[in-house]
Write an enzyme that holds these catalytic residues in place. Structure first.
Site, short mmCIF file in Angstrom:
data_model
loop_
_atom_site.label_atom_id
_atom_site.label_comp_id
_atom_site.label_asym_id
_atom_site.label_seq_id
_atom_site.Cartn_x
_atom_site.Cartn_y
_atom_site.Cartn_z
N GLU A 64 53.46 0.65 15.31
CA GLU A 64 53.61 1.39 13.81
C GLU A 64 52.07 1.93 13.46
O GLU A 64 52.20 2.91 12.79
CB GLU A 64 53.90 0.20 12.74
CG GLU A 64 55.08 -0.66 13.14
CD GLU A 64 55.22 -1.71 13.85
OE1 GLU A 64 54.58 -1.52 14.82
OE2 GLU A 64 56.06 -2.43 13.76
N CYS A 95 54.18 -6.12 12.00
CA CYS A 95 53.60 -7.31 11.87
C CYS A 95 52.60 -7.17 10.29
O CYS A 95 52.62 -6.12 9.98
CB CYS A 95 52.25 -7.56 13.09
SG CYS A 95 51.14 -6.55 13.04
N1 THU Z 1 54.23 -4.93 18.63
C1 THU Z 1 54.34 -3.83 18.01
O1 THU Z 1 54.01 -2.76 18.41
N2 THU Z 1 54.87 -3.67 16.74
C2 THU Z 1 55.64 -4.83 15.98
O2 THU Z 1 56.25 -4.87 14.97
C3 THU Z 1 55.44 -6.38 16.62
C4 THU Z 1 54.44 -6.50 17.88
C5 THU Z 1 53.66 -5.11 19.85
C6 THU Z 1 52.46 -5.62 20.01
C7 THU Z 1 52.33 -6.04 21.44
O3 THU Z 1 52.00 -4.81 22.30
C8 THU Z 1 53.78 -6.51 21.79
O4 THU Z 1 54.52 -5.95 20.66
C9 THU Z 1 53.94 -7.84 21.74
O5 THU Z 1 53.53 -8.47 20.52
#
Ligand code: THU
Length: 143
Positions: A64, A95
């Protein structure tokens, strides 16, 4: 967007296709958790991003924020919708850090945040429902 804050069908399709392209490039060798995102700018442009991890884990960044920073880099500072694609049946929300960044550039707290699973499940929230109380530039100017 129409009055209900939902996207018209063709913009939604473009946003989804863009996020689905982005997730293919996820660099997530450590978590193996792939995420793609696309944001709709108020001028109709769409920008995407995917999560990019690092051997120094803390340097990893979510899809995001990559999508939003990509939009800002191209001159878009007004975001009307965010879409997030992930693999779990129950699609993941942004997150807390990403929600804060979304608030910075959202055209309002009513914009849709669309959570979509590659398996087809979809849920749509308004930004304000995911982050009801948030710190913003208005707080900085209130002293
Ligand atoms: N992650 C995202 O890219 N977006 C989210 O909404 C949740 C988590 C990614 C961060 C990391 O690379 C992986 O997912 C595990 O947390």
């Amino acid at each position: 967007m129409d009055d209900s804050g939902m996207l018209d069908r063709s913009l939604y399709r473009k946003l989804l296709e863009s996020a689905e392209e982005a997730i293919k490039n996820s660099y997530s060798p450590y978590s193996k958790f792939r995420v793609g995102s696309a944001v709709l700018c108020s001028n109709g442009d769409i920008y995407s991003g995917t999560n990019v991890e690092n051997a120094s884990y803390g340097l990893s960044i979510c899809a995001e924020r990559v999508a939003i920073f990509n939009a800002v880099t191209h001159g878009c500072r007004n975001i009307d919708a965010v879409l997030v694609v992930s693999e779990p049946q129950n699609p993941v929300p942004p997150c807390g850090a990403c929600l804060q960044v979304i608030v910075e550039f959202a055209s309002s707290k009513d914009i849709p945040v669309i959570l979509r699973s590659l398996k087809g499940t979809e849920k749509t929230f308004r930004l304000r429902d995911l982050l009801p109380v948030s710190f913003s530039k208005e707080d900085l100017h209130s002293v």
